[in-house]
Design a protein around this motif. Sequence first.
Motif, PDB file in Angstrom:
ATOM      1  N   ARG A   1       0.830  -1.205   0.000  1.00  0.00           N
ATOM      2  CA  ARG A   1       0.000   0.000   0.000  1.00  0.00           C
ATOM      3  C   ARG A   1       0.868   1.260   0.000  1.00  0.00           C
ATOM      4  N   ALA A   2       0.307   2.345  -0.501  1.00  0.00           N
ATOM      5  CA  ALA A   2       1.016   3.627  -0.441  1.00  0.00           C
ATOM      6  C   ALA A   2       1.069   4.060   1.020  1.00  0.00           C
ATOM      7  N   GLY A   3       2.104   4.833   1.361  1.00  0.00           N
ATOM      8  CA  GLY A   3       2.321   5.229   2.749  1.00  0.00           C
ATOM      9  C   GLY A   3       1.092   5.841   3.407  1.00  0.00           C
ATOM     10  N   ASN A   4       0.450   6.774   2.718  1.00  0.00           N
ATOM     11  CA  ASN A   4      -0.695   7.462   3.299  1.00  0.00           C
ATOM     12  C   ASN A   4      -1.893   6.546   3.514  1.00  0.00           C
ATOM     13  N   ASP A   5      -1.919   5.390   2.839  1.00  0.00           N
ATOM     14  CA  ASP A   5      -3.052   4.469   2.979  1.00  0.00           C
ATOM     15  C   ASP A   5      -2.866   3.485   4.133  1.00  0.00           C
ATOM     16  N   ILE A   6      -1.714   3.513   4.767  1.00  0.00           N
ATOM     17  CA  ILE A   6      -1.483   2.567   5.862  1.00  0.00           C
ATOM     18  C   ILE A   6      -1.951   3.216   7.164  1.00  0.00           C
ATOM     19  N   PRO A   7      -2.927   2.614   7.837  1.00  0.00           N
ATOM     20  CA  PRO A   7      -3.466   3.247   9.042  1.00  0.00           C
ATOM     21  C   PRO A   7      -2.455   3.278  10.184  1.00  0.00           C
ATOM     22  N   GLU A   8      -2.664   4.224  11.063  1.00  0.00           N
ATOM     23  CA  GLU A   8      -1.774   4.494  12.185  1.00  0.00           C
ATOM     24  C   GLU A   8      -1.350   3.218  12.932  1.00  0.00           C
ATOM     25  N   GLU A   9      -2.340   2.367  13.262  1.00  0.00           N
ATOM     26  CA  GLU A   9      -2.024   1.200  14.097  1.00  0.00           C
ATOM     27  C   GLU A   9      -1.212   0.134  13.354  1.00  0.00           C
ATOM     28  N   GLU A  10      -1.081   0.305  12.039  1.00  0.00           N
ATOM     29  CA  GLU A  10      -0.279  -0.676  11.295  1.00  0.00           C
ATOM     30  C   GLU A  10       1.112  -0.146  10.943  1.00  0.00           C
ATOM     31  N   ARG A  11       1.501   0.934  11.645  1.00  0.00           N
ATOM     32  CA  ARG A  11       2.829   1.502  11.396  1.00  0.00           C
ATOM     33  C   ARG A  11       3.751   1.210  12.571  1.00  0.00           C
ATOM     34  N   ASP A  12       5.012   0.974  12.257  1.00  0.00           N
ATOM     35  CA  ASP A  12       6.011   0.725  13.303  1.00  0.00           C
ATOM     36  C   ASP A  12       6.986   1.896  13.348  1.00  0.00           C
ATOM     37  N   TYR A  13       6.813   2.756  14.361  1.00  0.00           N
ATOM     38  CA  TYR A  13       7.760   3.864  14.559  1.00  0.00           C
ATOM     39  C   TYR A  13       8.933   3.280  15.329  1.00  0.00           C
ATOM     40  N   TYR A  14       9.799   2.592  14.577  1.00  0.00           N
ATOM     41  CA  TYR A  14      10.765   1.727  15.256  1.00  0.00           C
ATOM     42  C   TYR A  14      11.783   2.463  16.110  1.00  0.00           C
ATOM     43  N   LEU A  15      12.133   3.708  15.775  1.00  0.00           N
ATOM     44  CA  LEU A  15      13.097   4.429  16.625  1.00  0.00           C
ATOM     45  C   LEU A  15      12.440   4.823  17.949  1.00  0.00           C
ATOM     46  N   GLU A  16      11.195   5.271  17.869  1.00  0.00           N
ATOM     47  CA  GLU A  16      10.479   5.639  19.094  1.00  0.00           C
ATOM     48  C   GLU A  16      10.243   4.395  19.961  1.00  0.00           C
ATOM     49  N   ARG A  17      10.023   3.259  19.274  1.00  0.00           N
ATOM     50  CA  ARG A  17       9.800   2.011  20.007  1.00  0.00           C
ATOM     51  C   ARG A  17      11.073   1.542  20.711  1.00  0.00           C
ATOM     52  N   ARG A  18      12.209   1.584  19.962  1.00  0.00           N
ATOM     53  CA  ARG A  18      13.436   1.023  20.533  1.00  0.00           C
ATOM     54  C   ARG A  18      14.163   1.978  21.466  1.00  0.00           C
ATOM     55  N   TYR A  19      14.044   3.290  21.174  1.00  0.00           N
ATOM     56  CA  TYR A  19      14.822   4.276  21.945  1.00  0.00           C
ATOM     57  C   TYR A  19      13.911   5.385  22.461  1.00  0.00           C
ATOM     58  N   PRO A  20      13.036   5.075  23.426  1.00  0.00           N
ATOM     59  CA  PRO A  20      12.047   6.067  23.848  1.00  0.00           C
ATOM     60  C   PRO A  20      12.662   7.382  24.357  1.00  0.00           C
ATOM     61  N   ALA A  21      13.841   7.350  24.981  1.00  0.00           N
ATOM     62  CA  ALA A  21      14.392   8.588  25.559  1.00  0.00           C
ATOM     63  C   ALA A  21      14.802   9.587  24.483  1.00  0.00           C
ATOM     64  N   PHE A  22      15.317   9.109  23.356  1.00  0.00           N
ATOM     65  CA  PHE A  22      15.782   9.996  22.289  1.00  0.00           C
ATOM     66  C   PHE A  22      14.887   9.918  21.053  1.00  0.00           C
ATOM     67  N   GLY A  23      14.135   8.860  20.926  1.00  0.00           N
ATOM     68  CA  GLY A  23      13.190   8.720  19.818  1.00  0.00           C
ATOM     69  C   GLY A  23      13.847   8.907  18.462  1.00  0.00           C
ATOM     70  N   ASN A  24      13.243   9.771  17.653  1.00  0.00           N
ATOM     71  CA  ASN A  24      13.769   9.973  16.296  1.00  0.00           C
ATOM     72  C   ASN A  24      15.104  10.719  16.289  1.00  0.00           C
ATOM     73  N   LEU A  25      15.511  11.233  17.454  1.00  0.00           N
ATOM     74  CA  LEU A  25      16.770  11.984  17.505  1.00  0.00           C
ATOM     75  C   LEU A  25      17.909  11.169  18.129  1.00  0.00           C
ATOM     76  N   VAL A  26      17.957   9.874  17.837  1.00  0.00           N
ATOM     77  CA  VAL A  26      19.134   9.095  18.237  1.00  0.00           C
ATOM     78  C   VAL A  26      20.283   9.487  17.304  1.00  0.00           C
ATOM     79  N   PRO A  27      21.534   9.215  17.711  1.00  0.00           N
ATOM     80  CA  PRO A  27      22.664   9.541  16.834  1.00  0.00           C
ATOM     81  C   PRO A  27      22.577   8.791  15.501  1.00  0.00           C
ATOM     82  N   ARG A  28      23.383   9.270  14.568  1.00  0.00           N
ATOM     83  CA  ARG A  28      23.300   8.795  13.188  1.00  0.00           C
ATOM     84  C   ARG A  28      23.598   7.308  13.033  1.00  0.00           C
ATOM     85  N   ASP A  29      24.652   6.832  13.711  1.00  0.00           N
ATOM     86  CA  ASP A  29      25.024   5.435  13.518  1.00  0.00           C
ATOM     87  C   ASP A  29      23.874   4.531  13.941  1.00  0.00           C
TER      88      ASP A  29
END
Lengths: 254, 660
Positions: B305-333
């Motif tokens: 499916r196109a990105g916009n057609d995938i509902p919220e609950e079927e998305r994996d915000y994997y950085l926020e999931r794995r690194y809650p303290a820094f979320g999307n702002l973890v270091p580059r590596d």
Amino acid sequence: MSEGNMNITLKVWRQKNKKTSGKLETYQVEGISEDMSFLEMFDVLNERLVSEGTEPIAFDHDCREGICGMCSMYINGQPHGPLQGVTTCQLHMRSFKNGDTIVVEPWRSVAFPVVKDLVVDRSSFDRIIASGGYISVNTGNAQDGNSLPIPKDDADKAFAAAACIGCGACVSACKNASAMLFVSAKVSQLALLPQGQPERQDRAMKMVAQMDAEGFGSCTNTGACAAECPKEISLENIARLNREYLGASLGSTN
Amino acid sequence: MSNKLDAKIPEGPLSDKWTKYRSTVPLVNPANKRSLEIIVVGTGLAGASAAATLAELGYKVKAFCFQDSPRRAHSIAAQGGINAAKNYQNDGDSVYRLFYDTIKGGDYRAREGNVHRLAEVSGNIIDQCVAQGVPFAREYGGLLSNRSFGGTQVQRTFYAAGQTGQQLLLGAYSGLERQVGIGNVTMYTRHEMLDVVMIDGKARGIIAKNLVTGELERHFGHAVLLCTGGYGNVFYLSTNAMGSNVTAAWKAHKKGANFANPCYTQIHPTCIPVSGDHQSKLTLMSESLRNDGRIWVPKQKDDKRAGNDIPEEERDYYLERRYPAFGNLVPRDIASRAAKERCDAGYGVGASKMAVYLDFAFAIDRYGKIEANKKNMHDASKEQITEMGRAVVKEKYGNLFDMYKQITGEDPYVLPMRIYPAVHYTMGGLWVDYNLMTNVPGLYALGEANFSDHGANRLGASALMQGLADGYFVIPYTIGSYLSSEIRTKSIPTDHPAFVEAEKAVQDRINKLINIKGKQSPESFHKRLGKIMWDKCGMARNEKGLKEAIAEIQALKKEFWSDLRIMGDADEFNPELDKAGRVADFIELGELMCVDALNRNESCGGHFREEFQTEEGEALRDDENYMYVAAWEYEGESKWNLNPEPLIYENIKIAQRSYK
């Protein structure tokens, strides 16, 4: 290597060096993908020329993301090609059609002599900056950055002028080969900021004098420069430069 | 562990080292400065700031760049910002915190003394740039604006839209051109350094090629500064400019300068994905976008499916999931490896499936609502909110969104961006001591060309800081410790046998390249090298792959020297010849990078050895055996000697890096 289905006829300016005269040569390029950048099409052609034992086409390019100002092709009569606000390196083949004939020449100005093929010498721009396009502040003299508040609007306008990439498209677009847009962008940036005030008059006078000495033509306000500028530097800057220059000539800062 | 290298870190408490050293470093009086000549190679942030500042001090400077103008150096393309510990936002920033974040971000593989100095001078850089007229972003009150970058929890990044590098470089360039105008700097554009000239064990000049005429030139200097950037183009595809190369640093290495930590390369998480075999370079989408963009992939494998057609609950915000303290702002590596992990596991998006989404829908909605409130529009429609939100995003990142659209043909205001990691920066480089001098007396390396401040991973917005720190505020002081003992050395005439010999060696190599007269272009060799490096010494490495890579590179080198074809002649403007010389050096460097990666039996920062990871897939360091700088000494073809410089942490407690 064929990745797409576009076939293009290129007519490219070939010139061995500054001393010899040049001419347009015709090349057929086939199998071009519309996702290729214009310069990647030249890469494909050059690789083919090398494999055929022909000297590849020399052209200037470096960052390929529209910011270094090095690329400089005059494409179908327009500097940086057909799109507005886009450098040659950011132009993609989807802006052309299968079967198109594209004419590619170097920048054309006395002050930008051809080095080879599509490569020109723009050192005149550096000399204009060296003549006064700066604020005279030696390292170590600065006060705290926030001790000098600058209205956001002034800062934004200065930034818009400072976005000039020094590519020379303005000169190439101008029927008089005037460098007024380039010079006015730097003069404006510094005239709009409080840090630039002490040298404001002197700067405008010196930069204009150097521009004239380099052999650039006069400005007749046709506006082709701003229309072709890949960074959309505004003509307002030229108006400001005229005011600055006149003010400086008359000894007033207003 | 043998230690031939002396880093010359001053004694004393960390926070006093630089202040005390700066006040005691020997000085050169103004009259003597006028007779001391300094060569600066490269005119990016480090080179331009060093050349301008040294000339202001009174030294005679010669500056060189291969581009047609010093303003084109690749620092110009840096987008997001420059860090400084100003604490203007009152959010708890300090010199110590910037120092700490940088050491931790570098996975405990940088020197404490150097990094603390960097943090100390960071504020001065902002002041200097403002004084030059650099138009940083400002708030309505007229004061400087800040934003966040990866690996930190404060807002210390100063910026000018997505063109910070451009504005900083034009500031340094204007300072440089001012000195050119005055006559204190002689500028050589379209010149490439092709060797260092050594006399009695000291660097005394360079051989440079005039790229327009092909002529070789000899230039004397009491000291030589290499400010020649990084070597990311060894991978062929990178975010570097097409001309960025390792040649100057590599020539210095072959003349005795140690090359440190070559395997530490930074793969930047947010770049526009590769679109086909024609690709000549990759384009970065600034890390600043991670302030507002959220990274995700579908929860379902191979979701078409196109990105916009995938509902919220079927998305994996994997950085926020794995690194809650820094979320999307973890270091580059960390962000890069996490993207690779998801794509390798089959969750990638786009036609190639080698991409993840960077989505601005939330930011657009959030900013739109704030704007509506500001305007007292309490019943604004969804369309009105979206429109206002897009305007805010445009002001912050407009040039990046335009660039994305131009390259991909998709509108990121409507569709989520597709991004994938790409080679961006190299933490390794010429080994330097605290004075920024290599182990070759009189030969210095500044900016990305040296190895000194970022350990195994650089934090975003710190490259600009380091380049300008080195050029404006470090070298002008530290060069005194060498030049104060050189005041009796007269200019050495360039007919000295060392110059004659060095020029002849350069000429012989050019002739050799031209006369191979084989069948394959320099470009084709570069592509093949890049593929070996990316596949086997890229985001993940292992022993088997590295050993294969070394054999493949050695074979490629043989083929290069027997089947290269260069069109045109040596005595004219010939970009093919210039490229061939650079590719030859990249091939040799590539081998050393693999040797270094193979030696380092641990994972740290940008160096990820698959054999060494935690159960959760994080980098597993081996502090006991590898807490050192790996400085490699050239000993002949495919032969290097390792000179380890132990890293000593007196102030920071070493820990496993955690952003959870």
